[in-house]
Scaffold this motif. Structure first.
Motif, short mmCIF file in Angstrom:
data_model
loop_
_atom_site.label_atom_id
_atom_site.label_comp_id
_atom_site.label_asym_id
_atom_site.label_seq_id
_atom_site.Cartn_x
_atom_site.Cartn_y
_atom_site.Cartn_z
N SER A 1 0.94 -1.49 -0.20
CA SER A 1 -0.31 0.43 0.17
C SER A 1 1.05 1.09 0.22
N ASP A 2 0.29 2.27 -0.64
CA ASP A 2 1.05 3.70 -1.27
C ASP A 2 0.86 4.41 1.00
N SER A 3 0.03 3.71 0.98
CA SER A 3 -0.35 4.51 3.09
C SER A 3 -0.45 4.45 4.22
N MET A 4 -0.27 2.91 3.93
CA MET A 4 0.14 2.13 4.93
C MET A 4 1.08 0.77 5.32
N ALA A 5 1.72 0.73 6.43
CA ALA A 5 2.95 -0.51 6.36
C ALA A 5 2.75 -0.98 7.91
N ALA A 6 3.29 -1.58 8.51
CA ALA A 6 4.04 -3.04 9.10
C ALA A 6 5.25 -2.37 9.49
N GLY A 7 5.48 -2.16 11.00
CA GLY A 7 6.63 -1.73 11.58
C GLY A 7 7.30 -3.17 12.51
N PHE A 8 8.91 -3.68 12.50
CA PHE A 8 9.03 -4.60 13.45
C PHE A 8 9.86 -4.42 14.12
N LEU A 9 10.03 -4.51 15.52
CA LEU A 9 11.43 -4.64 15.70
C LEU A 9 11.63 -5.09 17.23
N THR A 10 12.68 -5.53 17.72
CA THR A 10 12.54 -5.71 19.63
C THR A 10 13.62 -5.00 20.03
N ILE A 11 12.66 -4.77 21.19
CA ILE A 11 13.36 -3.86 22.28
C ILE A 11 13.44 -4.78 24.00
N THR A 12 15.18 -4.82 23.96
CA THR A 12 15.78 -5.21 24.50
C THR A 12 15.56 -4.78 26.16
N ASN A 13 15.05 -5.03 26.95
CA ASN A 13 15.25 -4.25 28.79
C ASN A 13 16.69 -4.97 29.57
N LYS A 14 17.65 -4.50 29.58
CA LYS A 14 18.39 -5.69 30.29
C LYS A 14 18.52 -4.92 31.40
N GLY A 15 17.52 -4.51 32.68
CA GLY A 15 17.52 -3.89 33.83
C GLY A 15 17.02 -4.21 34.94
N ASP A 16 16.93 -3.45 35.52
CA ASP A 16 16.14 -4.55 36.78
C ASP A 16 14.60 -3.54 36.76
N ALA A 17 14.57 -2.80 36.47
CA ALA A 17 13.27 -2.52 35.89
C ALA A 17 12.35 -2.94 34.82
N ALA A 18 10.71 -2.88 35.16
CA ALA A 18 10.30 -2.52 34.09
C ALA A 18 9.81 -1.41 33.35
N ASP A 19 9.67 -1.44 32.05
CA ASP A 19 8.77 0.00 31.41
C ASP A 19 8.24 -0.57 30.43
N GLU A 20 7.32 0.51 30.36
CA GLU A 20 6.09 0.44 29.08
C GLU A 20 6.78 1.72 27.92
N LEU A 21 6.14 0.75 26.29
CA LEU A 21 6.18 1.28 25.11
C LEU A 21 4.85 2.22 26.05
N THR A 22 4.74 3.63 25.66
CA THR A 22 3.38 3.91 24.85
C THR A 22 2.91 5.05 24.08
N SER A 23 4.14 4.98 23.68
CA SER A 23 4.01 6.07 21.61
C SER A 23 5.01 5.68 20.94
#
Length: 160
Positions: A38-60
């Motif tokens: 499509s010329d107006s839509m696409a999907a994106g992929f990636l991996t977020i790695t957290n090596k720390g002791d606290a969880a976080d959240e992807l918000t946007s």
């Protein structure tokens, strides 16, 4: 010398220091966009790695390329979500058939060989800027959870 020692001690303060953000250590890899049909839509992929002791959240996720929404796939059903957890000592994986970024209202269709820059925003950590290279529509990443699990199952199977 004294200043360095004080900084080192402050870094070891743990959760009672009041700063949860210091606990998440985020990095991003395996990022790509399959060449969209499509010329107006696409999907994106990636991996977020957290090596720390606290969880976080992807918000946007934001980009000059267009609007981006975060989608979660559960039991084959896709739904838009406003946040996804990045577990402590874990990963948040966006892959084909699973969680993904949805690019909408693209200003121009991304072509193979180009890249799209996005900014990931988190509940606690600073934003992370990532370039997603545009790959062939049939591209399958060679690293990540899905490939690794198939590989180990294959290795066990060949032993019999």
């Amino acid at each position: 010398m004294t200043l360095v020692g004080a900084l080192a001690l402050a870094g070891c303060g743990g959760s009672d220091s009041g700063s949860q953000a210091a606990g998440a250590e985020l990095s991003v890899g395996a990022a790509y966009i399959p060449q969209p049909v499509s010329d107006s839509m696409a999907a994106g992929f990636l991996t977020i790695t957290n090596k720390g002791d606290a969880a976080d959240e992807l918000t946007s996720v934001t980009s000059e390329a267009g609007d981006i929404t975060v989608h979660e796939t559960v039991g084959g059903t896709m739904k838009e979500v406003d946040r996804l957890e990045v577990p402590a000592h874990g990963q948040l994986v966006f892959k084909s058939g699973g969680n993904h970024l949805m690019f909408e209202k693209l200003k121009q269709q991304p072509k193979q060989g180009q890249s799209v820059t996005v900014e990931l925003h988190f509940a606690h950590s600073d934003p992370v800027t990532v370039k997603l290279p545009v790959k062939a529509a049939t591209y399958q990443p060679t690293t990540g959870h899905s490939d690794h699990s198939e590989h180990s199952a294959h290795a066990e199977h060949s032993g019999h």
